[in-house]
Scaffold this motif. Structure first.
Motif, PDB file in Angstrom:
ATOM      1  N   SER A 173     -20.792  -5.970  -6.055  1.00 37.47           N
ATOM      2  CA  SER A 173     -21.758  -7.015  -5.733  1.00 37.47           C
ATOM      3  C   SER A 173     -22.971  -6.408  -5.045  1.00 37.47           C
ATOM      4  O   SER A 173     -22.994  -5.211  -4.733  1.00 37.47           O
ATOM      5  N   GLY A 174     -23.975  -7.246  -4.794  1.00 35.07           N
ATOM      6  CA  GLY A 174     -25.164  -6.786  -4.082  1.00 35.07           C
ATOM      7  C   GLY A 174     -25.844  -5.623  -4.782  1.00 35.07           C
ATOM      8  O   GLY A 174     -26.011  -5.610  -5.999  1.00 35.07           O
ATOM      9  N   ASP A 175     -26.175  -4.609  -4.004  1.00 37.49           N
ATOM     10  CA  ASP A 175     -26.874  -3.448  -4.553  1.00 37.49           C
ATOM     11  C   ASP A 175     -25.989  -2.635  -5.493  1.00 37.49           C
ATOM     12  O   ASP A 175     -26.486  -1.802  -6.253  1.00 37.49           O
TER      13      ASP A 175
ATOM     14  N   ARG B 290     -30.332 -14.459   1.230  1.00 34.40           N
ATOM     15  CA  ARG B 290     -29.325 -15.497   1.034  1.00 34.40           C
ATOM     16  C   ARG B 290     -29.967 -16.878   0.941  1.00 34.40           C
ATOM     17  O   ARG B 290     -29.628 -17.676   0.062  1.00 34.40           O
TER      18      ARG B 290
END
Length: 314
Positions: free
Chosen positions: A83-85, A270
């Protein structure tokens, strides 16, 4: 052909750990080999239901690092929960897998609403390149030699547990982050995009792990593996929350204009993502557009919204 030797990337936390536990629960029954890929090594591994999966450190920027591990364990299936980066690292995962003779299945990090439906949300846009790569690989390798599937589960039911006061209330979240999504039962409030009448999918994280584990034992993977604990409107979920809590909630319905007015260059990632999701929901991008097929293909009885709420709020 069923999966036998499975690597879960990012399986040391959040939804990844739920999937690892789902696999460990059926490991002995199906003689599975399960490993967890992580940026850091953990000698104790992940133990659940009497079985353990080792955690092996890899450099997601180094395809050779990943390839060596996949080759050593003769991995046939990669399940990505990055997830994320880390989402961009899925391309390295795939290319490393393609260099391993035993590799033939890949599940990208979806575990939400179908990324191709919600292209107006930056978080989902990050997931589109790997889908294109998977389509290309499947076309090149031909039917039967390579499969991929997207595990879509809608909204995690566990976010409805935020703020509960049970002695073991932290368990309501599983391994997920602790925050309310749309509905905050601790405050008896709901911040609803639109009129709340569009259908949405809710699935518990623990059940996602069971669904994914069961799906590894299907002979054929369809390109979409949609699962659901329950399909409801936000208004229906709010009514169940009110019934279980025994109190009327303060519900705010937001028009598209209301949501757009919240936009600001100062928003963190977010908050920006929430606004983008709200707009996508109002625009119909989050609608349930396919039959929920995985519930029919595997023998998993998921928790309903009411059952979850009664466990943590009654």
């Amino acid at each position: 052909m069923k999966s036998q030797r499975i690597a879960v990337a990012g399986g040391n936390g959040k939804i990844g750990k739920h999937i690892v536990e789902g696999l460990l629960e059926i490991k002995q029954q199906h003689s599975l080999e399960i490993i967890v890929l992580s940026r850091t090594h953990a000698p104790e591994g992940i133990s659940y239901a009497g079985s353990t999966a080792p955690i092996i450190a890899v450099d997601y920027q180094d395809e050779n690092s990943i390839q060596r591990v996949l080759n050593e364990y003769q991995i046939d299936t990669i399940i990505s929960t990055l997830s994320g980066d880390g989402i961009a690292a899925q391309e390295s995962l795939l290319r490393a897998g393609l260099a391993v003779p035993t590799f033939r299945r890949f599940a990208p990090s979806e575990f939400a609403i179908d990324s191709e439906q919600v292209k107006g949300v930056k978080f989902y846009n990050q997931k589109l390149p790997i889908l294109r790569s998977l389509q290309e690989v499947k076309a090149e390798r031909g039917p039967g030699s390579f499969e991929y599937t997207r595990f879509n589960c809608g909204i995690f039911m566990n976010y409805l547990g935020f703020g509960n006061t049970k002695p073991d209330g932290h368990k309501a979240h599983g391994y997920l982050a602790h925050f309310p999504w749309i509905i905050d039962l601790s405050k008896r409030t709901a911040d609803v995009p639109g009129d709340g009448e569009k259908m949405i999918v809710y699935t518990g994280a623990e059940d996602v792990g069971k669904f994914v584990a069961a799906a590894t034992q299907l002979e054929v993977w369809e390109e979409h593996s949609d699962m659901a604990g329950e399909v409801m409107t936000f208004n229906q979920v709010i009514r169940v929350c009110e019934e279980v809590c025994g109190v009327k909630f303060d519900v705010k319905y937001n028009t598209r204009e209301d949501i757009v007015a919240r936009m600001s260059p100062d928003l963190d990632r977010r908050a920006e993502g929430i606004i983008q999701f709200y707009l996508a929901y109002i625009d119909g991008d989050c609608d349930v557009k396919r039959p929920i097929n995985l519930n029919k293909l595997v023998d998993v009885k998921p928790m309903t919204v009411r059952e979850y709420l009664q466990q943590w709020w009654a």
